[in-house]
Write a protein that holds these residues in place. Structure first.
Motif, PDB file in Angstrom:
ATOM      1  N   PHE A 156       0.809  -1.207   0.000  1.00 39.22           N
ATOM      2  CA  PHE A 156       0.000   0.000   0.000  1.00 39.22           C
ATOM      3  C   PHE A 156       0.852   1.271   0.000  1.00 39.22           C
ATOM      4  O   PHE A 156       0.590   2.204  -0.753  1.00 39.22           O
ATOM      5  CB  PHE A 156      -0.942   0.027   1.208  1.00 39.22           C
ATOM      6  N   GLY A 157       1.810   1.349   0.909  1.00 43.07           N
ATOM      7  CA  GLY A 157       2.642   2.544   0.997  1.00 43.07           C
ATOM      8  C   GLY A 157       1.971   3.729   1.648  1.00 43.07           C
ATOM      9  O   GLY A 157       2.559   4.816   1.730  1.00 43.07           O
ATOM     10  N   VAL A 158       0.740   3.575   2.120  1.00 43.83           N
ATOM     11  CA  VAL A 158       0.032   4.601   2.876  1.00 43.83           C
ATOM     12  C   VAL A 158      -0.741   3.910   3.997  1.00 43.83           C
ATOM     13  O   VAL A 158      -1.177   2.771   3.853  1.00 43.83           O
ATOM     14  CB  VAL A 158      -0.954   5.420   2.004  1.00 43.83           C
ATOM     15  N   SER A 159      -0.908   4.605   5.090  1.00 42.08           N
ATOM     16  CA  SER A 159      -1.685   4.084   6.201  1.00 42.08           C
ATOM     17  C   SER A 159      -3.168   4.281   5.942  1.00 42.08           C
ATOM     18  O   SER A 159      -3.580   5.217   5.248  1.00 42.08           O
ATOM     19  CB  SER A 159      -1.302   4.794   7.498  1.00 42.08           C
TER      20      SER A 159
ATOM     21  N   PRO B 253      -6.934  -3.200  13.264  1.00 43.02           N
ATOM     22  CA  PRO B 253      -5.740  -2.376  13.486  1.00 43.02           C
ATOM     23  C   PRO B 253      -5.790  -1.176  12.555  1.00 43.02           C
ATOM     24  O   PRO B 253      -6.109  -1.318  11.383  1.00 43.02           O
ATOM     25  CB  PRO B 253      -4.599  -3.322  13.124  1.00 43.02           C
ATOM     26  N   SER B 254      -5.490  -0.015  13.055  1.00 40.24           N
ATOM     27  CA  SER B 254      -5.729   1.204  12.278  1.00 40.24           C
ATOM     28  C   SER B 254      -4.673   2.242  12.584  1.00 40.24           C
ATOM     29  O   SER B 254      -4.097   2.266  13.681  1.00 40.24           O
ATOM     30  CB  SER B 254      -7.111   1.767  12.614  1.00 40.24           C
ATOM     31  N   ALA B 255      -4.461   3.118  11.607  1.00 38.91           N
ATOM     32  CA  ALA B 255      -3.552   4.249  11.790  1.00 38.91           C
ATOM     33  C   ALA B 255      -4.309   5.526  12.094  1.00 38.91           C
ATOM     34  O   ALA B 255      -3.730   6.612  12.046  1.00 38.91           O
ATOM     35  CB  ALA B 255      -2.683   4.424  10.541  1.00 38.91           C
ATOM     36  N   TRP B 256      -5.615   5.421  12.371  1.00 49.76           N
ATOM     37  CA  TRP B 256      -6.396   6.579  12.809  1.00 49.76           C
ATOM     38  C   TRP B 256      -6.499   6.530  14.330  1.00 49.76           C
ATOM     39  O   TRP B 256      -7.089   5.607  14.896  1.00 49.76           O
ATOM     40  CB  TRP B 256      -7.779   6.572  12.164  1.00 49.76           C
TER      41      TRP B 256
ATOM     42  N   ASN C 268       1.775   8.662   6.560  1.00 49.79           N
ATOM     43  CA  ASN C 268       2.182   7.811   7.674  1.00 49.79           C
ATOM     44  C   ASN C 268       1.105   7.616   8.733  1.00 49.79           C
ATOM     45  O   ASN C 268       1.322   6.898   9.702  1.00 49.79           O
ATOM     46  CB  ASN C 268       3.441   8.391   8.329  1.00 49.79           C
ATOM     47  N   HIS C 269      -0.042   8.263   8.569  1.00 51.49           N
ATOM     48  CA  HIS C 269      -1.123   8.086   9.524  1.00 51.49           C
ATOM     49  C   HIS C 269      -2.447   8.250   8.799  1.00 51.49           C
ATOM     50  O   HIS C 269      -2.492   8.653   7.633  1.00 51.49           O
ATOM     51  CB  HIS C 269      -1.015   9.076  10.693  1.00 51.49           C
ATOM     52  N   ALA C 270      -3.523   7.931   9.475  1.00 50.05           N
ATOM     53  CA  ALA C 270      -4.851   8.037   8.871  1.00 50.05           C
ATOM     54  C   ALA C 270      -5.724   9.021   9.624  1.00 50.05           C
ATOM     55  O   ALA C 270      -6.947   8.974   9.523  1.00 50.05           O
ATOM     56  CB  ALA C 270      -5.515   6.663   8.829  1.00 50.05           C
TER      57      ALA C 270
END
Length: 956
Positions: A97-100, A619-622, A235-237
């Motif tokens: 993906f390369g993005v969160s 699991p999440s980057a938010w 790097n984050h959501a």
């Protein structure tokens, strides 16, 4: 901990550790022994997703969603796929993906795989493997949504179709890079997959709804503004805000009419052409189209993109009969757009009110009136930034489907139907001299999985696919906020494609563009992929509407069971923690699956590194917290331990429950109430639930979580640890009754705001929760029971089937099952009236929908809404767990106005409880029960009725 000892290395290729949207192929080979006594097992995982082939045959895909620190790996028995005594090929397509996003935390690209048999390693990933980018895959394809990764654009003219087969020559490929051993960061722990593999069922459409000659706008583009304006946001959501513009120089060869299109709407202050703000526009919200008469020559187009941005694609399009070109005001890097700004930016985390975005910079306010031309814009050169090519694409399938500049419907020729029929003749799609051929294909019901087709077409023919959930009488509910599309550019001749990207939809817009000769569509299908469950549960009754409501609840729940429960298969595909509590209960009654529930519950404490309050989606980057979602997780943990009788689960999960409860109690203020900032959500309705302050329903659910934790602690052998929680629950209940009850209104207020202002809003949501959580007592209890029966019109009414679940729990507790049935008939009857095959996220025409009365709900498939699948079995059929682990069962039928009902409830230990009842005469019930012989059956007949009860036992 790695779950096993690995001899393999992590490998990768290319120049970047974490490239954006890169699909990379890997190949390895080994000589298989002539014979193997035991299984031949291939262990594999990858960042971010993989598709695995053995000797050219697809074996599986994965991995399940993971926290990087606990990366799951899959194990396949591939003995039956091997060719003994000769060379064998393992091929893997890795989608990095390369993005969160909401189900993935950005790590780096990587693949690790190993084959073992007879106690030895036959093959393992290392620097001897070969790797290459997947030919024809465009990394700048549109981002699907803030919650998800990317759709795809594939040019098959550059794709080696047989790259995964043994015969393919990979000699020109680069050697893979060995980047580390098992246990390296970020995948410090490799753990075995904890659920079965998902299904892949090849299913065909049921009809072709329409065939049309269509045209797309001359120019259409999808932009990733979030990562362009704030590059570190990959790097984050978390939602971010920024202030700025997008600009382009439009040059017309001759004067003419030009339409600027914004298929997903306009932000900020609007759109300017040559320094003039455009006030006139057409389109149904959110779409906006500006039709302008422009002279030949250059025109500066500037549009404001200021606002909050959670991620996804922004769409911009232009159409004109006059020839035109676009160029960037910042020089030529292949992208005809540039951004201006950002003038200020701020980030919001956990819905806390932080520094508000300041849109008062003098240069922002001066633009674009002060720059009526490209020359004048040079005064702001320090703010102008070239648009990053990887964040821009003109392969905009979504924009070209939302804005069709021509849509001329034609009759569907009978031979076209061959495309969806199991016949050897293909469907022949017509060629239009001026336009493209669009089919609208109906799967019959909502599906979730992977689109595939086989086609014969001239090289360069473009296939655009776009999935939507709902259409009716000419209205198409476009998936604003979700780019549910892909593009496939054909090579010459007959070819097949299966998208590796999961999508949810019912209707597929399948558009053939640019073909010089008729296209032969041999087949089109979906590989439906869901958690592997059998239809063990059943429910039927004398009311066909209730039966249909149960059926769509079951289908909805199935589609929302992937590697976790997910909220919906289309828009998000996200494991929302609070949603899954209700989804688990429905699943117990319709499917009886348990491993997926335990997996979901175990994932939640992995967010403790972010916050001990636990994230609301994992699991999440938010970094988002909905306190109620954590409280529902605690309830779900207790319910799962009681449902399965698994004390070992209770013992493992109890420390995590204790940790979060302890931390929530630190947010009790001097008044004795929970007072905190967060996303204080319960229902999509205009209740007063601010993101700071004392929210009544949140306090109430904390009481219930504290009290219910005692049963979980007891199962874990730690009952004394929960005693203090029970005492705190009593004190919190006292504080709620003292501070949040309005004696004049005879109701609980919704909240006390952070500034101390008491809410003047009263909602059914708050009253239902007060009743359900056991806080309302004595005369207040009686008052609220009255509200359950006759909701005061002045109160905010329930706005979503999710909240109805709790309302039904309250009605069941109050013995008001007839009201429960009536509510299902009314609300789910609305869905069925409009051809629903799955349950909607919201009830129709709430505030979110009022801008378009045709839009009945956002998501048309939402498992938090599948309440009939649970309550018709538990409350009307009357089957409930008695002792933990279903060692005993309570049978208490509630006929209400039904004359008969029958059904089956699966048991977690295997087997089932089957019940059928019939009202044979006034006051007389005939009841038959089938149960394992080691399950104690207790029967309670409806009040005022006699029973003819037959019980049949079978061996467990």
């Amino acid at each position: 901990m790695t779950g096993r000892n690995w001899n393999a290395s992590w490998i990768w290729g290319g120049e970047e550790e974490s490239p954006r949207n890169e699909w990379r192929c890997f190949r390895g080979s080994f000589d298989a022994p002539e014979s193997v006594e035991g299984p031949v097992t291939l262990h594999i995982t990858a960042d971010s997703r993989y598709v695995l082939f053995v000797n050219g045959e697809q074996v599986g895909r994965g991995p399940v969603r993971s926290w990087p620190k606990e990366q799951f790996f899959d194990s396949y028995d591939i003995g039956g796929k091997l060719r003994p005594g000769v060379n064998n090929t393992i091929a893997v397509l890795v989608l990095h993906f390369g993005v969160s996003n909401f189900y993935y935390l950005r790590g780096r690209g990587g693949l690790i795989a190993e084959i073992e048999a007879d106690g030895r390693t036959l093959a393992a990933t290392d620097a001897g493997w070969r790797t290459e980018r997947l030919g024809g895959q465009r990394s700048n394809s549109p981002r699907m949504a803030c919650q998800q990764a990317f759709g795809e654009v594939i040019d098959a003219r550059e794709l080696a179709e047989d790259w995964h087969t043994p015969a393919f020559d990979d000699g020109s490929w680069a050697q893979a890079q060995s980047i580390g051993s098992a246990g390296m960061a970020p995948w410090t722990s490799l753990v075995p997959r904890d659920i079965p593999f998902l299904t892949e069922e090849k299913l065909y459409p049921v009809s072709i709804q329409s065939l049309s000659r269509v045209k797309a706008p001359k120019y259409a583009a999808a932009l990733d503004l979030r990562n362009q304006m704030v590059p570190e946001s990959v790097n984050h959501a978390n939602p971010i805000s920024y202030c700025g513009f997008v600009a382009t120089v439009l040059t017309l060869e001759t004067s003419g009419v030009v339409t600027l299109g914004f298929p997903v709407g306009v932000r900020g202050k609007g759109v300017w052409v040559d320094g003039v703000l455009q006030a006139e526009w057409t389109g149904v919200q959110p779409e906006r189209y500006y039709q302008l008469n422009l002279a030949a020559g250059e025109h500066l187009v500037v549009f404001d993109v200021t606002g909050s941005d959670h991620g996804g694609s922004y769409h911009f399009a232009i159409d004109s009969e006059s020839a035109f070109t676009l160029r960037s005001p910042s020089g030529d890097n292949g992208v005809p757009l540039a951004t201006i700004g950002t003038f200020d930016q701020s980030e919001y985390i956990d819905h806390r009110p932080g520094r508000r975005m300041q849109a008062d910079h003098p240069d922002y306010n001066a633009l674009p009136e002060a720059a009526p031309s490209a020359v004048a814009l040079e005064a702001f050169a320090s703010w102008i930034k070239p648009f990053e090519p990887s964040l821009y694409t003109e392969e905009d399938v979504f924009g070209s489907n939302v804005w069709r500049t021509l849509a001329e419907r034609r009759a569907v020729p009978r031979p076209v139907l061959n495309a969806i029929l199991p016949v050897p003749e293909p469907g022949i799609l017509p060629v239009f001299e001026n336009g493209d051929c669009e089919l609208v294909i109906d799967l019959g019901v909502e599906r979730s999985g992977f689109i595939g087709f086989e086609i014969e077409a001239p090289a360069g023919t473009i296939i655009d696919a776009y999935g939507v959930e709902y259409m009716r009488e000419g209205y198409v509910q476009h998936t604003y906020g979700l780019d549910n599309t892909f593009r496939y550019v054909c090579r010459e001749g007959r070819q097949s494609y299966v998208s590796p990207v999961r999508r949810g939809f019912r209707y597929l817009f399948f558009t053939v563009r640019g073909n010089r000769a008729p296209v032969k569509l041999h087949e089109i299908y979906i590989r439906q992929s869901t958690y592997p469950v059998a239809d063990q549960g059943r429910f039927r009754s004398s009311d066909s509407l209730l039966n249909e409501a149960w059926e769509i609840s079951r289908h909805t729940t199935r589609l929302c069971m992937e590697d976790t429960f997910v909220d919906c298969p289309a828009y998000e595909q996200v494991f929302w923690v609070g949603d899954s509590r209700n989804e688990a209960l429905v699943n117990y009654y319709v499917f009886g699956a348990t491993e997926i529930v335990e997996r979901c519950l175990n994932l939640v404490p992995g967010s403790a590194d972010e916050t001990p309050l636990y994230l609301d989606q994992v699991p999440s980057a938010w970094s988002s917290v909905i306190p109620n979602w954590t409280f529902f997780w605690i309830l779900a943990c207790q319910e799962y331990a009681a449902h399965t009788g698994k004390d070992d689960f209770a013992a493992r999960i109890w420390p995590a429950v204790k940790l979060t409860l302890t931390n929530y109690l630190e947010h009790i203020d001097d008044s004795g109430l929970l007072n905190m900032a967060g996303w204080n959500l319960l229902d999509w309705a205009p209740i007063d639930q601010p993101n700071e302050g004392i929210v009544t329903h949140q306090n109430l659910f904390l009481v219930k979580a504290l009290r219910d934790s005692r049963a979980l602690a007891a199962a874990a052998g730690a009952a004394e640890e929960a005693d203090a929680f029970a005492e705190r629950a009593d004190r919190l209940a006292e504080a709620i009754n003292a501070a949040l009850w309005d004696e004049e209104k005879r109701a609980y207020i919704d909240c006390i705001h952070a500034d101390g202002r008491r809410s003047d809003i009263y909602s059914m949501q708050t009253q239902v929760v007060a009743y359900l959580c056991g806080v309302a007592q004595d005369d207040r209890l009686a008052v609220i029971e009255g509200y359950l029966v006759s909701p005061p019109p002045a109160f905010v009414q329930i706005g979503s089937p999710f909240m109805s679940f709790f309302y039904y729990e309250a009605l069941e507790k109050a013995g008001r099952q007839k009201l429960l049935l009536d509510d299902i008939r009314h609300n789910y009857g609305q869905m069925l009236r409009y051809d629903a095959t799955t349950c909607w996220e919201m009830y129709p025409n709430f505030a979110e929908n009022r801008s378009n009365p045709d839009m009945l709900t956002r998501s048309h498939c939402h498992a938090w809404s599948a309440a009939p699948g649970y309550f018709l079995g538990s409350s009307i059929l009357g089957v409930k767990r008695g002792a933990k682990g279903w060692q005993s069962v309570e049978i208490a039928p509630q006929p209400c106005d039904l004359t008969w009902a029958e059904g089956v409830v699966p048991l977690p230990q295997g087997g089932h409880i089957a019940v059928s009842w019939e009202v044979v005469s006034a006051g007389k019930l005939k009841l038959r029960i089938e149960a394992p012989e080691d399950v104690e059956v207790n029967v309670t007949l409806p009040e005022g009725m006699e029973g003819d009860v037959t019980q049949v036992s079978y061996l467990s």
